[in-house]
Every structure is written in C-alpha cells, then in structure tokens.
Design an enzyme around this catalytic site. Structure first.
Site, mmCIF file in Angstrom:
data_model
loop_
_atom_site.group_PDB
_atom_site.id
_atom_site.type_symbol
_atom_site.label_atom_id
_atom_site.label_comp_id
_atom_site.label_asym_id
_atom_site.label_seq_id
_atom_site.Cartn_x
_atom_site.Cartn_y
_atom_site.Cartn_z
ATOM 1 N N CYS A 197 0.825 -1.195 0.000
ATOM 2 C CA CYS A 197 0.000 0.000 0.000
ATOM 3 C C CYS A 197 0.865 1.252 0.000
ATOM 4 O O CYS A 197 0.614 2.209 -0.746
ATOM 5 C CB CYS A 197 -0.942 -0.007 1.194
ATOM 6 S SG CYS A 197 -2.150 1.345 1.195
ATOM 7 N N CYS A 199 -6.330 -4.134 6.762
ATOM 8 C CA CYS A 199 -7.498 -3.241 6.682
ATOM 9 C C CYS A 199 -8.641 -3.838 5.895
ATOM 10 O O CYS A 199 -9.812 -3.561 6.192
ATOM 11 C CB CYS A 199 -7.088 -1.892 6.096
ATOM 12 S SG CYS A 199 -6.547 -1.940 4.369
#
Length: 391
Positions: A101, A199
C-alpha cells in the site's frame, strides 16, 4: 510549500496535518477511499479507511481550517494491494499488504496525483524521520519513539518518493504526546484506538477470507523426507513458522512439535519439521530499492566488477516490529542472471518466508529493501532429511 496531508481518520494523521499547518505550509487534507463497500464500519481497532474514518478525517480538517477531499483509489487498491495479496498467497508466499500500500498507493498513485496538481509534498502520520545532509540528499531514519517506529513499512520508498515525503511525527518522543496534543487542539480523534490487522480483512480471519478467493484443494502434509503425515484442505491456509492447527494428529518421533517449513503450491504440499529447521542464514530478492542514495553513492560500500557491490555491514529486519539483526549484504548476480540483493545474517533468523520484506538499516538509517524470493537454511546438510532447505 503546498502540502497534501493524507488523513486516515486517526489521531496520528490529524496531528501530522496540524503540524504541517503550524509550519506555515499551504495544507489540503485528503482521505483515501480504498473500498467501495459503503456499509463497512470499523470494529474497535480493527480495520481502517471506512466511512467512520472518513468522517473523523473531515471533522479534523474542519477543526484545522483546511480544505478536505476524498480521493477514490478503490480500483487501484483492489488491483495493486488486494490482488497482489491473493496472488502471493496462491504462489505460496507471505506478503505484507501495508508495504504494498505504501509502495503502490500512498507514495506512488497518491504522490503522482499530488505532484500533477501542483503539490510539493505528501505528509502522513507515520512515525519515521527524514534527515537531509549538507548536499541536500534525503535519508529515511527510524523515529525517535522506538516503540512506534514505522520506518520498516516505509522501507519501500524510493529516492524520488522520499524527496516529496513529510513525516511530522518523526521526532515525537511518544504516542502519549501526540494524543495529548490532539486533545489540546480539540481534535475528537484524540483517544481513538490505533488500527491494526489487515485493513481489508477487519474481522482478522485471513484464512477464511482467502478460502473465498482461492479455491481450497486438498493436499498432503509431508516431512522433509517426503513422508506423508496428514492432509490439509488448502495450502494457502498455512504460513512458514506456523505451529498450531496443523491437524497431523500425532507428534514427531522425538516428541517435539512440528512447524511449517515450506508451502509448495505446485505440488500442493505443506512441508513440516522441527523448529531448528526454520533457521535461515541467507536471504535474497531481485525486487530491491534504495531509500535515498544507493550504497555506493552513500559510501557504505564499493562497486564490484560484475555490476554488483562489495559486501557491507548492516542490520536486517524482516517484520514490522521484529528485532533487527547484524548482517552483511551485497548486490550480486543471481541464478536468473539478474542482480539480487543478498543478505547474510551473522546469526540465523527464524521463520523467514518468501514474500516477506527485508529492510536494511545502517545505524538508524533505512538504506533499502527487497522482497524475499529465496532463503537458505542455516542447518547443516542432513543425509537423512535431504539437503538443507532453500526456498
């Protein structure tokens, strides 16, 4: 300076944005929408980037008096982070989605858009420190707060990305100071729990999540000699170093517990063995990068005639909160005729898996990183168990 403040909805990014404002920068807050599931909500400290988080980020921006926007990066995130996570597990590797990410979203796609819109830097709430030398070269260093240091997950930043990064919390002595500052500024997120876990898997059930996306196939659990000890219902459910949940049903002949040593997607086998077989003396990867000047330009090492580098002393860390260990590293030509970053540990590391990220440090400085492609066992060759493991 025009600064884009990435605001996750947590206390760290809110205070980082506030400090950027205090420093006199022209700050705009942006929340990254990484999912298109509008019903998704945070459960305590699990998950992030939800509707609740975007509202918290907006409130913080209003309190700071800065413009606020939501940028939709859900498609890019699905392809570059979630898709990569699935593909890596399907290949028998253990990925770190937070590294991907940072590498592909926060400091690639977001930074690219920010620069195109005329911003000079992206500020985040990461705990890391940037040092600029007399010549203007930027270096990434560990944060002052060792317990909160996040330099490991930022090890994927390139020289160009580091040139446009800001980490206002890097020299903060503790998280308690950040929370107190947030409370003093009237930010409602002052006591919001830190997020953890993956997440996009907020319930923490990685095994169940993967089973819905990679069709489980029954296969064999074998020891190092190839003897079948049991069966599994999906190799992607196993990771190197795992001890519990093997389902073999009987102990090893010596009575000691068994651990997962290797996942073989081609044969759909899970290899198990004793704990000492997890010890790794060398790791290497062809996907490497430098956070700032490379080792030769930094004076850490010299170039060698084969296009690689001479060995240099460093420390290597293979987990976000793992202990760094002394090592020697160099660039060398690997078996595929491509340069790879090779790291030899002074003392063996336990349970290192292909797909993990190895981050190199020289003192507090992050020198660079590689995604691990192969490891070499620290065990001596054992004729009864076959050759020493190399993944």
């Amino acid at each position: 300076m025009r600064v884009l403040a990435a605001m996750s909805g947590g206390v760290d990014s809110a205070v980082a944005a506030a400090r950027a404002v205090d420093a006199g920068h022209d700050v705009v807050g942006v929340h990254l929408a990484l999912s298109r599931m509008p019903g998704t909500l945070r459960t305590g400290s699990r998950g992030c980037c939800t509707i609740e988080d975007s509202l918290d980020a907006r409130r913080a921006a209003e309190r700071l008096g800065i413009p606020f926007y939501v940028w939709d990066f859900s498609e890019r995130f699905a392809d570059d982070v979630v898709g990569d996570f699935i593909a890596e597990y399907a290949a028998g590797r253990t990925p770190n989605p937070c590294m991907r990410c940072n590498e592909r979203i926060k400091f690639a796609a977001v930074l690219e858009k920010a620069l195109a819109l005329g911003f000079d830097a992206v500020a985040t709430g990461h705990y890391a420190h940037i040092v600029t030398d007399a010549a203007g070269n930027r270096e990434l260093h560990r944060a002052s707060d060792e317990a909160k240091d996040q330099s490991y997950v930022l090890g994927v930043l390139t020289t160009e990305q580091l040139a446009h990064a800001m980490f206002p919390l890097g020299t903060t002595p503790s998280k308690a100071v950040v929370r107190a500052e947030a409370a003093a500024r009237g930010l409602t997120v002052a006591q919001k729990p830190d997020s953890h876990d993956i997440c996009f898997i907020p319930d923490g059930d990685t095994r169940g999540w993967l089973a819905e996306r990679i069709e489980p196939r029954e296969g064999a659990i074998v020891d190092r000699s190839g003897e079948t000890l049991g069966s599994h219902d999906g190799a992607t459910s196993y990771t190197v170093g795992q001890r519990k949940g093997l389902g073999i049903g009987r102990p090893a002949p010596d009575g000691r517990p068994r651990f997962v040593l290797e996942v073989r997607p081609r044969t759909n086998e899970v290899v198990v063995g004793p704990r000492e077989a997890l010890a790794v003396r060398e790791l290497a990867g062809v996907r490497y990068s430098w956070a700032g000047l490379d080792p030769v330009a930094s004076g850490v090492t010299a170039a060698s005639g084969d296009g690689g580098t001479a060995f240099f002393d460093c420390e290597v860390q293979v987990r976000a909160h793992g202990e760094p260990v002394p090592a020697r590293a160099r660039l060398a030509t690997g078996s595929a005729a491509a340069l790879e970053l090779v790291v030899e540990m002074d003392a063996p590391l336990m349970g290192v898996a292909p797909g993990q990220t190895a981050v190199l440090y020289v003192g507090t400085r992050v020198l660079g990183q590689c995604t691990i492609d192969r490891t070499t066992s620290a065990e001596p060759v054992d004729a009864a168990a076959g050759s020493a493991r190399a993944s």
